[in-house]
Motif scaffolding. Structure first.
Motif, PDB file in Angstrom:
ATOM      1  N   TYR A 141       1.307   4.657   6.046  1.00  4.74           N
ATOM      2  CA  TYR A 141       1.499   3.222   5.915  1.00  4.74           C
ATOM      3  C   TYR A 141       2.960   2.831   6.092  1.00  4.74           C
ATOM      4  CZ  TYR A 141      -3.341   2.699   4.646  1.00  4.74           C
ATOM      5  OH  TYR A 141      -4.705   2.688   4.691  1.00  4.74           O
ATOM      6  N   VAL A 193      -8.678  -1.679   4.788  1.00  5.74           N
ATOM      7  CA  VAL A 193      -8.084  -0.363   4.585  1.00  5.74           C
ATOM      8  C   VAL A 193      -9.180   0.653   4.858  1.00  5.74           C
ATOM      9  CG1 VAL A 193      -7.004   1.171   2.907  1.00  5.74           C
ATOM     10  CG2 VAL A 193      -6.512  -1.272   2.860  1.00  5.74           C
ATOM     11  N   ILE A 216       0.841  -1.203   0.000  1.00  5.80           N
ATOM     12  CA  ILE A 216       0.000   0.000   0.000  1.00  5.80           C
ATOM     13  C   ILE A 216       0.870   1.243   0.000  1.00  5.80           C
ATOM     14  CG2 ILE A 216      -1.728   1.299   1.288  1.00  5.80           C
ATOM     15  CD1 ILE A 216      -2.766  -1.377   2.338  1.00  5.80           C
TER      16      ILE A 216
END
Length: 120
Positions: free
Chosen positions: A36, A50, A6
């Protein structure tokens, strides 16, 4: 999905947005990458879900009327826009820049003379 995947996605997304001139979206992507990446550094591995950016405090959702407007700390010498509290910045005494490669590049280009190596 792995946190590092991510983080890397948001890096690529930020670069694409900078190249197309969408700096606000690029800034959002940079913040998400940092978020992240920090989670990865703290030992976070896989994510089961998420968060939707619409519900994040720093997302694009409806602003909370109780939140105060961020205070202006300085003006960026690279892009000439305001640096507000909570943003990453580089402070070199009299020179202040957003902690962003675009602003750093703009400042260096403004404050230097372009030449071709080997020519006078």
């Amino acid at each position: 999905m792995h946190v590092l995947e991510i983080s890397n996605f948001f890096i690529r997304y930020e670069m694409n947005m900078v190249l197309t001139g969408r700096l606000k979206v690029a800034e959002f992507a940079r913040k998400q990458h940092e978020r992240y990446w920090n989670l990865y550094l703290k030992g976070g591995g896989k994510l089961s879900q998420v968060e939707n950016p619409m519900i994040l405090r720093s997302g694009y959702g409806i602003a909370d009327p109780q939140e105060k407007e961020p205070q202006i700390v300085s003006v960026c010498d690279g892009c000439d826009s305001n640096i507000v509290e909570g943003q990453g910045m580089l402070d070199w005494g009299s020179i202040n820049l957003h902690d962003d490669s675009v602003c750093i590049s703009k400042y260096v280009r403004k404050d230097s003379i372009k030449k071709i190596a080997g020519e006078q």
